[in-house]
Design a protein around this motif. Sequence first.
Motif, PDB file in Angstrom:
ATOM      1  N   VAL A 271       0.837  -1.202   0.000  1.00  0.00           N
ATOM      2  CA  VAL A 271       0.000   0.000   0.000  1.00  0.00           C
ATOM      3  C   VAL A 271       0.875   1.257   0.000  1.00  0.00           C
ATOM      4  O   VAL A 271       0.590   2.224  -0.710  1.00  0.00           O
ATOM      5  CB  VAL A 271      -0.958   0.024   1.212  1.00  0.00           C
ATOM      6  CG1 VAL A 271      -1.751   1.325   1.240  1.00  0.00           C
ATOM      7  CG2 VAL A 271      -1.927  -1.150   1.145  1.00  0.00           C
ATOM      8  N   ASP A 272       1.940   1.208   0.768  1.00  0.00           N
ATOM      9  CA  ASP A 272       2.879   2.334   0.767  1.00  0.00           C
ATOM     10  C   ASP A 272       3.358   2.626  -0.655  1.00  0.00           C
ATOM     11  O   ASP A 272       3.484   3.783  -1.044  1.00  0.00           O
ATOM     12  CB  ASP A 272       4.104   2.004   1.647  1.00  0.00           C
ATOM     13  CG  ASP A 272       4.075   2.769   2.969  1.00  0.00           C
ATOM     14  OD1 ASP A 272       3.540   3.888   2.987  1.00  0.00           O
ATOM     15  OD2 ASP A 272       4.572   2.243   3.976  1.00  0.00           O
ATOM     16  N   PRO A 296     -12.420   9.122   3.919  1.00  0.00           N
ATOM     17  CA  PRO A 296     -11.203   8.303   3.978  1.00  0.00           C
ATOM     18  C   PRO A 296     -11.473   6.802   3.821  1.00  0.00           C
ATOM     19  O   PRO A 296     -10.588   6.065   3.393  1.00  0.00           O
ATOM     20  CB  PRO A 296     -10.639   8.604   5.372  1.00  0.00           C
ATOM     21  CG  PRO A 296     -11.777   9.141   6.163  1.00  0.00           C
ATOM     22  CD  PRO A 296     -12.673   9.814   5.180  1.00  0.00           C
ATOM     23  N   TYR A 297     -12.684   6.371   4.127  1.00  0.00           N
ATOM     24  CA  TYR A 297     -12.982   4.936   4.046  1.00  0.00           C
ATOM     25  C   TYR A 297     -13.001   4.466   2.587  1.00  0.00           C
ATOM     26  O   TYR A 297     -12.427   3.433   2.251  1.00  0.00           O
ATOM     27  CB  TYR A 297     -14.315   4.636   4.746  1.00  0.00           C
ATOM     28  CG  TYR A 297     -14.341   5.206   6.141  1.00  0.00           C
ATOM     29  CD1 TYR A 297     -13.718   4.531   7.195  1.00  0.00           C
ATOM     30  CD2 TYR A 297     -14.912   6.445   6.406  1.00  0.00           C
ATOM     31  CE1 TYR A 297     -13.694   5.078   8.469  1.00  0.00           C
ATOM     32  CE2 TYR A 297     -14.892   6.996   7.677  1.00  0.00           C
ATOM     33  CZ  TYR A 297     -14.282   6.310   8.701  1.00  0.00           C
ATOM     34  OH  TYR A 297     -14.242   6.842   9.957  1.00  0.00           O
ATOM     35  N   SER A 298     -13.629   5.272   1.728  1.00  0.00           N
ATOM     36  CA  SER A 298     -13.668   4.915   0.306  1.00  0.00           C
ATOM     37  C   SER A 298     -12.274   5.002  -0.316  1.00  0.00           C
ATOM     38  O   SER A 298     -11.884   4.147  -1.113  1.00  0.00           O
ATOM     39  CB  SER A 298     -14.612   5.854  -0.455  1.00  0.00           C
ATOM     40  OG  SER A 298     -15.872   5.886   0.164  1.00  0.00           O
ATOM     41  N   LEU A 303      -7.197   2.404  -2.463  1.00  0.00           N
ATOM     42  CA  LEU A 303      -5.742   2.222  -2.393  1.00  0.00           C
ATOM     43  C   LEU A 303      -5.380   0.756  -2.157  1.00  0.00           C
ATOM     44  O   LEU A 303      -4.445   0.225  -2.756  1.00  0.00           O
ATOM     45  CB  LEU A 303      -5.137   3.087  -1.279  1.00  0.00           C
ATOM     46  CG  LEU A 303      -5.174   4.602  -1.504  1.00  0.00           C
ATOM     47  CD1 LEU A 303      -4.697   5.323  -0.247  1.00  0.00           C
ATOM     48  CD2 LEU A 303      -4.301   4.997  -2.690  1.00  0.00           C
ATOM     49  N   ILE A 304      -6.137   0.111  -1.280  1.00  0.00           N
ATOM     50  CA  ILE A 304      -5.836  -1.293  -0.975  1.00  0.00           C
ATOM     51  C   ILE A 304      -6.104  -2.175  -2.189  1.00  0.00           C
ATOM     52  O   ILE A 304      -5.327  -3.075  -2.503  1.00  0.00           O
ATOM     53  CB  ILE A 304      -6.642  -1.763   0.257  1.00  0.00           C
ATOM     54  CG1 ILE A 304      -6.107  -1.067   1.509  1.00  0.00           C
ATOM     55  CG2 ILE A 304      -6.571  -3.275   0.422  1.00  0.00           C
ATOM     56  CD1 ILE A 304      -6.917  -1.289   2.760  1.00  0.00           C
ATOM     57  N   GLU A 305      -7.186  -1.848  -2.891  1.00  0.00           N
ATOM     58  CA  GLU A 305      -7.505  -2.621  -4.094  1.00  0.00           C
ATOM     59  C   GLU A 305      -6.359  -2.520  -5.099  1.00  0.00           C
ATOM     60  O   GLU A 305      -5.926  -3.512  -5.677  1.00  0.00           O
ATOM     61  CB  GLU A 305      -8.806  -2.092  -4.699  1.00  0.00           C
ATOM     62  CG  GLU A 305      -9.558  -3.120  -5.514  1.00  0.00           C
ATOM     63  CD  GLU A 305     -10.990  -2.665  -5.767  1.00  0.00           C
ATOM     64  OE1 GLU A 305     -11.357  -2.570  -6.946  1.00  0.00           O
ATOM     65  OE2 GLU A 305     -11.714  -2.362  -4.781  1.00  0.00           O
ATOM     66  N   LYS A 306      -5.853  -1.304  -5.258  1.00  0.00           N
ATOM     67  CA  LYS A 306      -4.732  -1.110  -6.190  1.00  0.00           C
ATOM     68  C   LYS A 306      -3.496  -1.870  -5.729  1.00  0.00           C
ATOM     69  O   LYS A 306      -2.753  -2.422  -6.540  1.00  0.00           O
ATOM     70  CB  LYS A 306      -4.397   0.378  -6.322  1.00  0.00           C
ATOM     71  CG  LYS A 306      -5.377   1.086  -7.222  1.00  0.00           C
ATOM     72  CD  LYS A 306      -4.834   2.415  -7.719  1.00  0.00           C
ATOM     73  CE  LYS A 306      -5.858   3.028  -8.677  1.00  0.00           C
ATOM     74  NZ  LYS A 306      -6.026   4.454  -8.467  1.00  0.00           N
TER      75      LYS A 306
END
Lengths: 315, 315
Positions: A271-272, A296-298, A303-306
Amino acid sequence: MILSGSVRAAARLMRDIEDGMPGTDVALKELYRHTGRARVIGITGSPGAGKSTICDQLIKAYRNDGKKVGVVAVDPSSPYSGGALLGDRIRMQEHATDPGVFIRSMATRGNLGGLSASTCDVIKVMDAMGCDMVLVETVGVGQDEIDIARAAHTTIVVLIPGMGDDIQAIKAGLLEVADCFVVNKADRDGADKVERELRVMLDMRGARKGEWTPPIVRMVALKGEGIDSLKGAVAQHGAFLADDTWAGALAVQRRKCELVEVIRSKLRIAVDGVIDSYAGGIDAISAELGPGGRDPYSVADELIEKAIESLSEKK
Amino acid sequence: MILSGSVRAAARLMRDIEDGMPGTDVALKELYRHTGRARVIGITGSPGAGKSTICDQLIKAYRNDGKKVGVVAVDPSSPYSGGALLGDRIRMQEHATDPGVFIRSMATRGNLGGLSASTCDVIKVMDAMGCDMVLVETVGVGQDEIDIARAAHTTIVVLIPGMGDDIQAIKAGLLEVADCFVVNKADRDGADKVERELRVMLDMRGARKGEWTPPIVRMVALKGEGIDSLKGAVAQHGAFLADDTWAGALAVQRRKCELVEVIRSKLRIAVDGVIDSYAGGIDAISAELGPGGRDPYSVADELIEKAIESLSEKK
């Protein structure tokens, strides 16, 4: 390189681990089968309890026995400076020229932190380097500290007299991770009270058959008083770990925590990477957030999906 | 429900957040656009410094002004028992019947998302409920506490005389997050010394043009002495935040921390999903690990790969 004792190679690897650099995995996989020999001792407790002084005394004691000693000083209280405590650095300086002592200060870096995972990895490097003892000093009692304590074979919890009511709370939380208690500054008023309260709490918990009961060691660490007792208590706990029928279960438990840390660390680094790939980085993303903007939740989901996509593309 | 002031609905959501229940996201996304009105005040410092007493005094002061007050008491030192401090609970009891005060104790419990993330979410619920002030009391100075402090608009760092040398270290770490210092128990010997040392440290840091210099408030909180000065200092800092040309940058900074927390929290939950996807569970896997067996880095890769496969099948 590290196995043959190259301090410089080890230092570089530890720095890469702390910085969350990609590729440290390869070296760690290699090193892993050479680990498992070091005794890992955690030293934790509130600020001002004298952990560094005790650590210092233990280094001296183990060096006198001819043991190689690694020290990992974890300082999460200073996330901005990224630096270790000046005081500690000075106190530790006398060991700096001793080739049998390796000292590494850790602070969190990277967007998403990850102190406990990198600390565990650094412990492994010191283990593979041939350190007989690895002392891990943690400031404070947050979640990271507790995760680190779980990685240690023996965790020493340091208390001092006169900390007020809230000490009850600390004790309650640390009771579960403590293999040994130190009442430091035991020449002060109130040392008896702390010890008595500890005994009451240990009694209340009750001892299951064959279970380890944490000893309570009184110290005046600045004067070196009680260090022999502490060393004895650590050795006793070591014998308990080796002899006891639970030794296997405890080892599995420790390895479980380790595995969770490694998985967490890998996802975090992914994620970083995604965050850093955005133009403007995390600052630009953050500027879009707000009650009138994105939530921030969306954004986190995205970001995590990416990150997961990037992990599967790598294959 | 929560927006219309249903305390029960809010309490349920906060409990779900703390327990890391799935689905709280949906409610939080909904609430998010109704947040941003509450003033969030962090109260942090070592155990025994008197944070709860100060918190108590602030509640009274703000209630006298007719403000709705939320209180989040964070106790990371007790991850196993999941309990809050008994002492605090009793002290807070007098506010329990006041419908203008909402009190929530947080512990880490089984919360996979981590303490700081869930604390931030609970703050948002209180904000959306219409609290004018949200006081966040944290025990200790670990990484979690610092993350929580960054989520606050104004962070009060409480110190007391006679904490020993390491107070330098605490101050160094907390200097960066402190918007206001309280020297509590200022009727004790050594209060002058603490204040003097703080001033020296603040001077050493130097003040950039237009930057906020944290005031130092002396209190004897148990007697209510100094509470007006503290309230004044908090109000002054609020005016600074609103007026200053950096206000925008500070808001982005706070949102950045918030985003990081949400990502971290989701990652923790994702790790759990990765592990659960494995038949036999983590215990079976962990038993295979060890210097003579498999290494955790390769196993982690394998588990993540499997989790990604199952995710892409779901799509």
